[in-house]
Motif scaffolding. Structure first.
Motif, PDB file in Angstrom:
ATOM      1  N   ILE A 211       0.896  -1.021  -0.013  1.00 22.83           N
ATOM      2  CA  ILE A 211      -0.079   0.049  -0.057  1.00 22.83           C
ATOM      3  C   ILE A 211       0.907   0.974   0.175  1.00 22.83           C
ATOM      4  CG2 ILE A 211      -1.801   1.045   1.266  1.00 22.83           C
ATOM      5  CD1 ILE A 211      -2.670  -1.304   2.334  1.00 22.83           C
ATOM      6  N   CYS A 212       0.487   2.092  -0.802  1.00 23.06           N
ATOM      7  CA  CYS A 212       1.478   3.467  -1.215  1.00 23.06           C
ATOM      8  C   CYS A 212       1.225   4.467   0.240  1.00 23.06           C
ATOM      9  CB  CYS A 212       1.011   3.962  -2.446  1.00 23.06           C
ATOM     10  SG  CYS A 212       1.870   5.529  -2.629  1.00 23.06           S
ATOM     11  N   ASN A 213       2.044   4.779   0.647  1.00 21.01           N
ATOM     12  CA  ASN A 213       1.990   5.786   1.934  1.00 21.01           C
ATOM     13  C   ASN A 213       1.525   7.214   1.562  1.00 21.01           C
ATOM     14  OD1 ASN A 213       2.591   3.914   3.781  1.00 21.01           O
ATOM     15  ND2 ASN A 213       4.716   4.229   3.605  1.00 21.01           N
ATOM     16  N   CYS A 214       1.686   7.325  -0.001  1.00 21.49           N
ATOM     17  CA  CYS A 214       1.244   8.679  -0.335  1.00 21.49           C
ATOM     18  C   CYS A 214      -0.242   8.930  -0.594  1.00 21.49           C
ATOM     19  CB  CYS A 214       2.288   9.255  -1.625  1.00 21.49           C
ATOM     20  SG  CYS A 214       3.842   9.393  -1.154  1.00 21.49           S
ATOM     21  N   CYS A 215      -0.412   7.705  -1.668  1.00 23.74           N
ATOM     22  CA  CYS A 215      -1.845   7.953  -2.164  1.00 23.74           C
ATOM     23  C   CYS A 215      -2.761   6.956  -1.711  1.00 23.74           C
ATOM     24  CB  CYS A 215      -2.122   8.074  -3.594  1.00 23.74           C
ATOM     25  SG  CYS A 215      -1.134   6.344  -4.375  1.00 23.74           S
ATOM     26  N   GLY A 216      -2.161   5.827  -0.865  1.00 27.27           N
ATOM     27  CA  GLY A 216      -3.129   4.737  -0.430  1.00 27.27           C
ATOM     28  C   GLY A 216      -3.534   3.666  -1.286  1.00 27.27           C
ATOM     29  N   ALA A 217      -2.919   3.799  -2.572  1.00 29.73           N
ATOM     30  CA  ALA A 217      -3.262   2.708  -3.627  1.00 29.73           C
ATOM     31  C   ALA A 217      -2.643   1.337  -3.275  1.00 29.73           C
ATOM     32  CB  ALA A 217      -2.747   3.198  -4.964  1.00 29.73           C
TER      33      ALA A 217
END
Length: 209
Positions: free
Chosen positions: A183-189
């Motif tokens: 899970i991307c920490n920046c956009c949550g994708a």
């Protein structure tokens, strides 16, 4: 490439029939050439040659009997010798085709049915030298008698296309096993990651694996 693409029109059945009518040796040559496009009938071609070789022998034999009754002339000896030679050549070629067919079938049986791949093992089974086996296999593979195969000159073994499919499938399975969701920490994708230092598919920011 199919059979029709490989064959020239000179090997068509009408041309072969006309050749047999006007000059049968050419007809025989064209017939054998046409049949040779099928890689699985060397044995049949050999038997055809053997049968065709009987006729010249028979003519030579009849000529000898006739000359014994009426006397030998110079032309008679030449004709008898010519037919005998033709018969001998046809039979010899026939035997070579049959022998080659038996060799090919033996190799195919060892490789496909016996699942033997290394040239050393094949040499042991056939009782031939490694050099002879490698040379013969290269020859028959290049002619298309052992489809989907090639020789790995490094490992000295036969590789079949189905073997490569299994290897590629195994590699793909390994990739799937190693893949994980991050899970991307920046956009949550959510991203499916197979390598280290991957970037988010959506925002392009580095992912923490």
């Amino acid at each position: 490439m199919n059979e029709n693409d490989e064959m020239n029109s000179i090997y068509s059945w009408p041309v072969i029939i006309v050749a047999f009518i006007f000059f049968w040796p050419v007809g025989i040559f064209l017939l054998i050439k046409r049949l040779s496009f099928n890689k699985n009938i060397n044995g049949i071609i050999g038997r055809i040659f053997n049968i065709l070789g009987i006729a010249p022998y028979a003519i030579a034999g009849i000529g000898i009997i006739a000359c014994l009754m009426e006397g030998f002339g110079k032309d008679d000896i030449i004709l008898i010798s010519m037919f005998a030679l033709i018969g001998y050549c046809l039979r010899r070629v026939g035997k070579s085709y049959i022998k080659e067919s038996e060799i090919i079938e033996q190799y195919k049986s060892i490789i496909y049915s016996g699942n033997v791949r290394t040239i050393n093992e094949i040499a042991n089974i056939t009782g031939k030298s490694v050099e002879t086996v490698e040379k013969e296999l290269q020859k028959y593979i290049s002619k298309g008698y052992i489809p989907g195969a090639y020789i790995n000159m490094v490992t000295k073994e036969i590789v079949l296309s189905k073997d490569m499919n299994i290897i590629n499938q195994n590699k793909e399975n390994v990739k799937r096993i190693k893949a994980k969701v991050v899970i991307c920490n920046c956009c949550g994708a959510k991203n499916i990651v197979e390598i280290e230092d991957a970037k988010c598919e959506y925002c392009k920011m580095p992912l923490e694996n």
